[in-house]
Enzyme design. Structure first.
Site, PDB file in Angstrom:
ATOM      1  N   ARG A   1      13.575  34.487  47.231  1.00 10.30           N
ATOM      2  CA  ARG A   1      13.113  33.059  48.126  1.00 10.30           C
ATOM      3  C   ARG A   1      14.116  32.413  48.990  1.00 10.30           C
ATOM      4  O   ARG A   1      14.158  32.001  50.031  1.00 10.30           O
ATOM      5  CB  ARG A   1      12.691  31.933  46.868  1.00 10.30           C
ATOM      6  CG  ARG A   1      12.264  30.790  47.606  1.00 10.30           C
ATOM      7  CD  ARG A   1      11.372  29.645  46.936  1.00 10.30           C
ATOM      8  NE  ARG A   1      11.659  30.007  45.464  1.00 10.30           N
ATOM      9  CZ  ARG A   1      12.695  29.289  44.865  1.00 10.30           C
ATOM     10  NH1 ARG A   1      13.805  29.063  45.406  1.00 10.30           N
ATOM     11  NH2 ARG A   1      12.921  29.471  43.435  1.00 10.30           N
TER      12      ARG A   1
ATOM     13  N   TYR B   1      -0.632  20.888  69.117  1.00 14.22           N
ATOM     14  CA  TYR B   1      -1.441  21.678  68.442  1.00 14.22           C
ATOM     15  C   TYR B   1      -1.977  20.572  67.531  1.00 14.22           C
ATOM     16  O   TYR B   1      -1.232  20.031  66.829  1.00 14.22           O
ATOM     17  CB  TYR B   1      -0.741  22.787  67.713  1.00 14.22           C
ATOM     18  CG  TYR B   1      -1.450  23.448  66.721  1.00 14.22           C
ATOM     19  CD1 TYR B   1      -2.618  23.911  66.954  1.00 14.22           C
ATOM     20  CD2 TYR B   1      -0.860  23.694  65.475  1.00 14.22           C
ATOM     21  CE1 TYR B   1      -3.536  24.423  65.825  1.00 14.22           C
ATOM     22  CE2 TYR B   1      -1.635  24.314  64.492  1.00 14.22           C
ATOM     23  CZ  TYR B   1      -3.040  24.594  64.647  1.00 14.22           C
ATOM     24  OH  TYR B   1      -3.559  25.247  63.780  1.00 14.22           O
TER      25      TYR B   1
ATOM     26  N   ASP C   1       9.041  23.007  70.547  1.00 14.94           N
ATOM     27  CA  ASP C   1       8.037  23.950  70.188  1.00 14.94           C
ATOM     28  C   ASP C   1       7.760  25.083  71.182  1.00 14.94           C
ATOM     29  O   ASP C   1       7.067  24.640  72.042  1.00 14.94           O
ATOM     30  CB  ASP C   1       6.553  23.491  69.555  1.00 14.94           C
ATOM     31  CG  ASP C   1       5.777  24.467  68.982  1.00 14.94           C
ATOM     32  OD1 ASP C   1       5.783  25.626  69.426  1.00 14.94           O
ATOM     33  OD2 ASP C   1       4.875  24.159  68.179  1.00 14.94           O
TER      34      ASP C   1
ATOM     35  N   LYS D   1       1.891  33.870  67.147  1.00 17.47           N
ATOM     36  CA  LYS D   1       1.395  34.142  68.456  1.00 17.47           C
ATOM     37  C   LYS D   1       2.051  35.093  69.048  1.00 17.47           C
ATOM     38  O   LYS D   1       2.013  36.288  68.479  1.00 17.47           O
ATOM     39  CB  LYS D   1       1.411  32.745  68.976  1.00 17.47           C
ATOM     40  CG  LYS D   1       0.946  31.528  68.244  1.00 17.47           C
ATOM     41  CD  LYS D   1      -0.476  31.835  67.985  1.00 17.47           C
ATOM     42  CE  LYS D   1      -0.951  30.369  67.428  1.00 17.47           C
ATOM     43  NZ  LYS D   1      -1.127  30.478  65.899  1.00 17.47           N
TER      44      LYS D   1
END
Ligand code: P1T
Length: 387
Positions: A51, A103, A176, A201
């Site tokens: 992690r 978004y 972003d 993306k």
């Protein structure tokens, strides 16, 4: 040669990837391990639990940092994880100014999750208004998405950064950069503090992974972000990290083709009788075309347009495409088409959506890398059927 001296086309192939020291394998192995043996408590080879760190992820993070010309990167389980980690830096009572067209999932996180935890967001049209029109003394973060999703508005990053720096509390400026990709836009060079990507993306580019990334030059900020990530999780597994690392190798080639195809289709759509209006930052008709030319190296692979008519006409078009696939997401090698009002932006309240201009005849294209003639023919057939 340092990474700074290398060209983007070279960085994408090599950054982060070194031959495996034990075997010489040219590709970074998938380190499918949750834990690492220690020779004595606290004495290990730099990895203690996956992690916190994992070698495949470390290779990806080195590559991601290089793509944005940043010093540091965190690889994440999704783009939304990146938004959530950044919001965890804030305290109850803090305020965010966000671009109004973002978004749907980003807007949902701000409105339905973080507002409940005492962090309010003001959604602002920063294309022609100033940050100071919306900022308060509590504004600790400025959220820029550019080009925006789905209306492809262009926000002047340098201008907003300069306005943010004038505020005494010096809010963090986040960009972003998912729609532009690091091939076409470098927000850290324009003064942003953090860049966020949905690596789902363009960065991965093959529609087979959900992932995210945060990049920064600031070690203190990186440590705070990593503390949140390590505390809440939100990590990509080693197999996903490997896939994104592999996808990055062709990022420059893919982006060049996405950009060329989109530019040609946008110009062609603008003249099509079934199209009311096209939004593409590369067109002279785009309201922020000058800003796009100033801050981007190209205009990207996304096109948004208004089809003539109403929802029925949009539906006929969307049901008729054959090369374009009707699906959410973007940035993969294959062309996709989206109806933002019903699909990707359905979580935005209908009145807000309408006020923004996300109408029933609005269609978003993620232009892939296929042959342009096939894409044109497909759109032409579907547009003819729509009317
Ligand atoms: O899906 P995820 O990897 O969590 O990324 C979220 C995200 C963040 N930022 C931008 C600009 C995005 O477009 C997205 C995800 N967008 C879609 C799924 C979409 O179809 O628009």
């Amino acid at each position: 040669m340092s990474d700074k001296e290398k060209h983007f086309e070279t960085i994408v192939v090599h950054a982060g990837v070194k031959p495996d020291p034990s075997t010489g394998a040219i590709m970074t192995p998938i380190f499918a391990t949750s834990t690492y043996v220690q020779v004595s408590p606290g004495k290990h080879l730099g990895y203690d639990y996956s992690r916190t760190h994992n070698p495949t992820r470390t290779a990806l993070e080195t590559s991601l940092a290089a793509l944005e010309g940043g010093k540091y990167a965190l690889a994440l389980s999704s783009g939304c994880t990146g938004t959530d980690i950044l919001m965890h830096l804030l305290e109850v009572g803090d305020h965010v100014v966000s671009v109004d067209d973002v978004y749907g999932g980003t807007s949902r996180l701000f409105r339905t999750i973080w507002a409940r935890h005492g962090v309010e967001t003001t959604f602002a049209d920063l294309t022609h208004k100033s940050l100071s029109d919306f900022a308060t003394t509590k504004t600790k973060m400025v959220w820029i998405e550019t080009p925006t999703n789905p209306l492809l508005k262009i926000i002047d990053i340098e201008k907003v950064v300069a306005e943010a720096k004038k505020l005494p509390q010096k809010p963090i400026v986040v960009v972003d950069n998912t729609f532009a990709s690091p091939y076409f836009q470098s927000p850290l060079e324009l003064g942003a503090d953090v860049v966020l990507h949905s690596t789902t993306k363009y960065i991965n580019g093959h529609s087979d992974v959900v992932g995210g990334a945060l990049m920064t030059h600031d070690k203190g900020l990186l440590d705070r972000l990593h503390h949140v990530q390590n505390s809440i999780g939100g990590i990509p597994g080693p197999f996903d990290a490997f896939l994104v690392l592999r996808g990055i190798k062709t990022l420059a080639l893919r982006m060049q083709r996405h950009g060329e195809n989109a530019f040609e289709l946008a110009q062609w759509l603008e003249k099509h009788p079934a199209v009311e209006k096209v939004l593409y930052p590369g067109l002279e008709s785009h309201p922020q075309h000058t800003t796009a030319k100033k801050q981007m190296k190209g205009f990207g692979g996304m096109i948004t347009f208004f089809i003539k008519g109403n929802l029925d006409n949009a539906r006929k078009f969307l049901e008729s495409v054959k090369v374009f696939a009707l699906a959410e997401s973007l940035g993969g090698v294959e062309s996709l088409v989206d109806h933002p009002a019903i699909m990707t932006h359905a979580s935005i309240p209908v009145e807000t959506r309408k006020a923004l201009g996300i109408s029933d005849n609005l269609i978003r294209l993620s232009v892939g890398i296929e042959a342009i003639v096939d894409l044109k023919e497909d759109l032409d057939n579907a547009l003819k059927r729509s009317q």
